[in-house]
Design a protein around this motif. Structure first.
Motif, PDB file in Angstrom:
ATOM      1  N   GLN A  92      14.457 -25.265 -13.403  1.00  0.00           N
ATOM      2  CA  GLN A  92      13.131 -25.011 -12.824  1.00  0.00           C
ATOM      3  C   GLN A  92      12.566 -26.291 -12.198  1.00  0.00           C
ATOM      4  OE1 GLN A  92      10.276 -23.233 -15.540  1.00  0.00           O
ATOM      5  NE2 GLN A  92       8.542 -24.034 -14.358  1.00  0.00           N
ATOM      6  N   ILE A  99      12.507 -29.835 -21.027  1.00  0.00           N
ATOM      7  CA  ILE A  99      11.979 -28.851 -20.083  1.00  0.00           C
ATOM      8  C   ILE A  99      13.145 -28.056 -19.510  1.00  0.00           C
ATOM      9  CG2 ILE A  99       9.933 -30.193 -19.445  1.00  0.00           C
ATOM     10  CD1 ILE A  99      11.434 -31.081 -16.917  1.00  0.00           C
ATOM     11  N   ASP A 100      12.792 -27.037 -18.740  1.00  0.00           N
ATOM     12  CA  ASP A 100      13.806 -26.261 -18.031  1.00  0.00           C
ATOM     13  C   ASP A 100      14.186 -27.076 -16.792  1.00  0.00           C
ATOM     14  OD1 ASP A 100      15.146 -24.532 -16.287  1.00  0.00           O
ATOM     15  OD2 ASP A 100      14.065 -22.773 -17.015  1.00  0.00           O
ATOM     16  N   GLU A 134       4.212 -28.548 -14.549  1.00  0.00           N
ATOM     17  CA  GLU A 134       4.345 -27.079 -14.622  1.00  0.00           C
ATOM     18  C   GLU A 134       4.745 -26.648 -16.017  1.00  0.00           C
ATOM     19  OE1 GLU A 134       5.886 -25.344 -10.291  1.00  0.00           O
ATOM     20  OE2 GLU A 134       7.270 -25.550 -11.982  1.00  0.00           O
ATOM     21  N   GLN A 135       5.479 -27.512 -16.683  1.00  0.00           N
ATOM     22  CA  GLN A 135       5.989 -27.190 -18.023  1.00  0.00           C
ATOM     23  C   GLN A 135       5.298 -28.042 -19.091  1.00  0.00           C
ATOM     24  OE1 GLN A 135      10.334 -26.510 -18.113  1.00  0.00           O
ATOM     25  NE2 GLN A 135      10.347 -27.043 -15.936  1.00  0.00           N
TER      26      GLN A 135
END
Lengths: 123, 141
Positions: free
Chosen positions: B83, B79-80, B44-45
């Protein structure tokens, strides 16, 4: 009447003198301007004074001088230098990832001539 | 395919000659499901492949609580993380991963790893030379 007769006598004497060839320089009225210098022995009459053509000399006026063609300086055109294209950096395909139509994740050049589908598990 | 994958990447992916696609196989139940979802959640990231590499590198530590292990591995990525953890807790990609595994079954692929190289199947662990023997002629065409 006496005065008139004396003037007439003077005029008559002058006419006689003129007819005898004497130079009447002393008689010429000094306040009558002569446009051109005439020979000393040329009799001056009113006709010669009025018939003298006036020659106009066109002398350039300051305005005309100003309007004289001058060298036209062309405005310097801005030279647009084409940007020097730096050699394209090679793409690090190992950092390029995306999704296929079937929502699988790929790595590398999406237009690569060879495709490898890796069926695998992490364990 | 971790054995030869680094060599394939170095020689063919780096040069832009090969596009590598990953298709999950769920051979180990929930462990596999969590591990493949971890890759998708990182994806996703934009970090699918870095997570893919981490999962293979820590393969022997995925047999416990795989989800928590995946979260721990994710801390190594830029990354986050919140999330990522939410993604894992929601089991956001469970259905996707299972459907991709189902498609693999329908294709009759049973052996791990199996590589489909432009339609030519290389089945089971193989030395890098075997991949070269398949890929080389395809690139020469």
């Amino acid at each position: 009447m006496l005065k008139m007769m004396s003037i007439f006598s003077v005029v008559t004497i002058l006419i006689l003198l003129t007819a005898c060839g004497a130079t009447p320089t002393a008689v010429v009225a000094p306040d009558i301007p002569t446009p051109t210098s005439a020979p000393a022995d040329t009799p001056i009459s009113e006709a010669t004074q009025t018939d003298t053509p006036i020659v106009e000399v066109n002398t350039p006026t300051p305005e005309l001088v100003a309007e004289a063609p001058t060298e036209v300086m062309e405005e310097p055109t801005e030279v647009v230098e084409e940007p020097i294209v730096a050699p394209t950096e090679e793409i690090d395909w190992r950092t390029v990832e995306g999704k296929t139509e079937s929502n699988l994740t790929y790595l590398g050049n999406p237009d690569a001539p060879v495709t490898i589908i890796d069926y695998s598990d992490f364990l | 395919v971790i054995g030869t994958e680094p060599e394939v990447k170095a020689k063919y992916v780096d040069s832009g000659e090969v596009k590598l696609i990953f298709n999950p196989i769920l051979d180990h139940g929930d462990h596999s499901l969590q591990a493949h979802q971890a890759a998708e959640c990182a994806g996703e990231q934009g970090q699918f492949w870095p997570m893919h590499d981490l999962l293979f590198s820590f393969q022997d530590q995925l047999w416990g609580d795989t989800r928590e292990m995946a979260k721990e591995l994710a801390t190594r990525l830029e990354i986050d993380h919140e999330q990522f953890n939410t993604c894992m807790d929601e089991q956001r990609y469970a259905e996707l991963v299972q459907s991709q595994d189902q498609l693999r079954r329908e294709l009759g692929i049973r052996t791990r790893p199996t590589l489909d190289v432009n339609g030519q199947f290389v089945v089971g662990p193989q030395p890098f030379a075997n991949f070269e023997a398949v890929i080389g002629p395809l690139l020469a065409q």
